[in-house]
Each structure stands twice: as structure tokens, then as C-alpha cells.
Design an enzyme around this catalytic site. Structure first.
Site, PDB file in Angstrom:
ATOM      1  N   GLU A  58       0.831  -1.214   0.000  1.00  0.00           N
ATOM      2  CA  GLU A  58       0.000   0.000   0.000  1.00  0.00           C
ATOM      3  C   GLU A  58       0.858   1.253   0.000  1.00  0.00           C
ATOM      4  O   GLU A  58       0.592   2.208  -0.762  1.00  0.00           O
ATOM      5  CB  GLU A  58      -0.913  -0.007   1.231  1.00  0.00           C
ATOM      6  N   HIS A  61       2.484   1.791  -3.369  1.00  0.00           N
ATOM      7  CA  HIS A  61       1.497   2.298  -4.328  1.00  0.00           C
ATOM      8  C   HIS A  61       1.279   3.802  -4.148  1.00  0.00           C
ATOM      9  O   HIS A  61       1.191   4.556  -5.135  1.00  0.00           O
ATOM     10  CB  HIS A  61       0.173   1.539  -4.151  1.00  0.00           C
ATOM     11  N   HIS A 123     -12.900   2.854  -9.615  1.00  0.00           N
ATOM     12  CA  HIS A 123     -11.567   3.449  -9.440  1.00  0.00           C
ATOM     13  C   HIS A 123     -10.628   3.029 -10.560  1.00  0.00           C
ATOM     14  O   HIS A 123      -9.853   3.847 -11.085  1.00  0.00           O
ATOM     15  CB  HIS A 123     -11.013   3.014  -8.082  1.00  0.00           C
ATOM     16  N   HIS A 214     -19.086 -10.828 -16.103  1.00  0.00           N
ATOM     17  CA  HIS A 214     -17.823 -10.322 -16.656  1.00  0.00           C
ATOM     18  C   HIS A 214     -17.347 -11.210 -17.800  1.00  0.00           C
ATOM     19  O   HIS A 214     -16.869 -10.694 -18.826  1.00  0.00           O
ATOM     20  CB  HIS A 214     -16.766 -10.277 -15.558  1.00  0.00           C
ATOM     21  N   HIS A 276      -3.361  -9.754 -16.658  1.00  0.00           N
ATOM     22  CA  HIS A 276      -4.739  -9.491 -17.091  1.00  0.00           C
ATOM     23  C   HIS A 276      -5.030  -7.993 -17.052  1.00  0.00           C
ATOM     24  O   HIS A 276      -5.607  -7.428 -18.001  1.00  0.00           O
ATOM     25  CB  HIS A 276      -5.697 -10.250 -16.159  1.00  0.00           C
TER      26      HIS A 276
END
Length: 322
Positions: A58, A61, A123, A214, A276
């Protein structure tokens, strides 16, 4: 100046891509609360005392996002000065900055106050838009249009409709994929392409609906881009940017679908999951460039009509004089 701008734009684009992959890594490893409900500090401290893997992911990032944000501001100033005369430059600069700020605010709000999975799934889409604007800005800096002789490109109505349609639809695919990660539905179905290959039927719970929704969305965009590639090969062989652009897009969507299948086969392998996210990011960048070409095609058509009208008037004047 121009050479420095090119290198800096490439580094900033790579940085934006790292933000996308970092966000996917945070979600995949459930590290969103690695720094607790504290932002921008970690657990209210500049240098955390207790270090965990979630905290490292975190915090890394956040550092990357902040650093790239500064790089984007510098790039925006440089691009505004160097290529501000190009029609799309200022729009891309403003849009990239706005979406980067929006991306950061949503991330901060998720940490401090928490957000629903459905909000958090958006997001990634916002991050994609921010990345694509920087990507397009880099293409302008490198004068890709001139190198592929696309300055006078005119697309037919069918191709333009497909480009706009598939790009808008890609948001649905992206959102549904992000939702799969945020609701932890990645491995709710043990098989592929069906949830249970030996028991065909409709999903039985929300998680299966999210997962299979999806997959259906991804299947449709795979077929759609395959058809557009067919049109490009058949009708735009002389236009390299369209011809090769759609071939590359189909390769990317094929890799994306393949990576999605291997996430199931390998039971959520982290590297496959990041691949992906990487493939859909590159694909969205390509679709964004086609949107730019569509926009330019409209202007090129108008300019061509104006030139033809002027030539007709000029010819008529010469006949009248004679």
C-alpha cells in the site's frame, strides 16, 4: 527540449501504467488497509514502526502515485509549451490532471471513510482514463500520426460507429472485471468458460452473477474487436495505423481473455492477474487512440469538403471569366 520531452513522456506513461498495476496489486492482495485508516501517512506515522507485507504494498502504491503525479504536472507544463499548438494537447493535459486528482481522491476516501465495492470498482476505470490521456499525449509528442501518415485519414461511418461503440462498451468490461476483484469473486467458479462445465445453467448467487457477467462481457468485446479487425483488414489495408492498430487490438483482447481463463486454471495466480490488468490497460490505450483518430477524421472530412467547395467555386469563376 524535444528529445527530453519524448523521454520524459515515455517515463510518465510507464509510471501511469505502474499506478494501474499497483492498484490491481493492492486489490488482489487485499492490502488496501495496509496503512490503516490513515492517509497520506501510514498508521498516522511518517515511518511506520510495524512493517507488514500489506503495508509495504500500500505504501509503495502511494509513493509511486505521488511521484508520477509530480511527473505528470511537469510533463503537462512541458507539453503545453512545446506542442500546445496541436489541437488536442491542452484538452489531454487538463483531462489527465483532473482524472489523476479524482483517482487520488477516491483512493484517499476509500482509506479514510471506506467505500462500497461498487464504488471502488469504478476506481480502475478512472485510472484507465488518466493513463490513456497521458498515453495519447505521448503519441502526439512522438508525432505518431505523421509517421503513419494518418494526418489526412478519413474513416467511414461504420468504422467510426464501431470505434465509439466498442470503446464505450469497454468501460462495462473494465468495471465488471474490477467488480470481480473487489467482491472476491475471482475463483467463485471452478471452471471456464462456464461456471461449472459439467452443470450448465444460470448463476445461483451474486458472486457467480458478477463472475459470469464479466465473462459474458469479455466474450462479447472479443467477438466485436475481431469483427472490427476483419473490417480493417478488408477495407483499410492501405491505412497502416488502422490496419495494424486493429490487429494489435485483437491480439491484446485475445491475451486478456486467455489471462482471464488462466486466472481460473491457476487458482488466482498473482502474476497472471497482473498480466490481465496490463493487457486491458494496453487495449484501452489503443481504443483511446482510435477515438482520437475518429475525432480527427471528422475534421479531415470537413476540411476536404471545404477544399472541394473552394475548388468548385474557383472553377466556376474561371468558366464565367472565359
Amino acid at each position: 527540449m524535444q528529445r527530453s520531452l519524448k523521454w520524459f513522456s515515455v517515463l510518465t506513461t510507464i509510471g501511469m501504467l505502474l499506478i494501474l498495476l499497483g492498484g490491481a496489486l493492492v486489490t488482489k492482495t487485499e492490502s488496501g488497509m495496509g496503512c490503516g485508516r490513515s492517509w497520506p501517512l501510514c498508521n498516522g506515522q511518517l515511518i511506520p514502526e510495524e512493517v507488514t507485507s500489506e503495508l509495504i504494498i500500500e505504501l509503495a502504491h502511494r509513493v509511486v502515485s505521488g511521484s508520477v503525479g509530480i511527473m505528470l504536472i511537469i510533463l503537462s507544463i512541458m507539453a503545453w509549451r512545446a506542442i500546445g499548438h496541436i489541437r488536442e494537447t491542452k484538452f489531454l493535459v487538463i483531462t489527465s490532471l483532473l482524472f489523476l486528482i479524482l483517482q487520488g481522491l477516491i483512493g484517499a476516501a476509500a482509506v479514510i471513510w471506506g467505500q462500497s465495492d461498487f464504488i471502488l470498482a469504478a476506481h480502475f476505470g478512472i485510472s484507465l482514463v488518466s493513463f490513456s490521456t497521458v498515453f495519447l499525449l505521448t503519441l502526439l509528442i512522438f508525432e505518431v500520426d505523421k509517421k503513419f501518415q494518418a494526418e489526412k485519414l478519413i474513416l467511414d461511418k461504420r468504422m467510426k460507429k464501431h470505434i465509439v461503440g466498442v470503446t464505450l462498451y469497454s468501460f462495462i468490461v473494465v468495471y465488471s472485471g474490477a467488480l470481480v476483484r473487489h467482491v472476491n469473486a475471482s475463483l467463485v467458479c471452478r471452471d471456464w468458460p462456464l461456471c461449472l462445465n459439467d452443470q450448465p445453467g444460470l448463476p445461483t448467487n451474486m458472486y457467480e452473477w458478477v463472475q459470469m457477467g464479466h465473462r459474458a462481457a469479455a466474450g462479447l468485446i472479443f467477438i466485436w474487436i475481431g469483427y472490427i479487425m476483419y473490417l480493417a483488414i478488408k477495407h483499410y489495408r492501405h491505412e497502416k495505423i488502422v490496419y495494424w492498430g486493429w490487429i494489435i487490438s485483437f491480439i491484446l483482447v485475445s491475451l486478456q481473455v486467455t489471462a482471464g481463463a488462466f486466472i481460473v486454471f491457476l487458482r488466482g495466480n498473482l502474476f497472471i492477474a497482473l498480466a490481465h490488468a496490463f493487457f486491458i490497460s494496453c487495449l484501452f490505450g489503443m481504443l483511446s487512440y482510435f477515438i482520437l483518430l475518429t475525432y480527427r477524421s471528422n475534421h479531415n472530412s470537413t476540411d476536404l469538403q471545404s477544399e472541394q467547395t473552394a475548388e468548385m467555386k474557383s472553377s466556376s469563376s474561371m468558366v464565367t471569366v472565359k
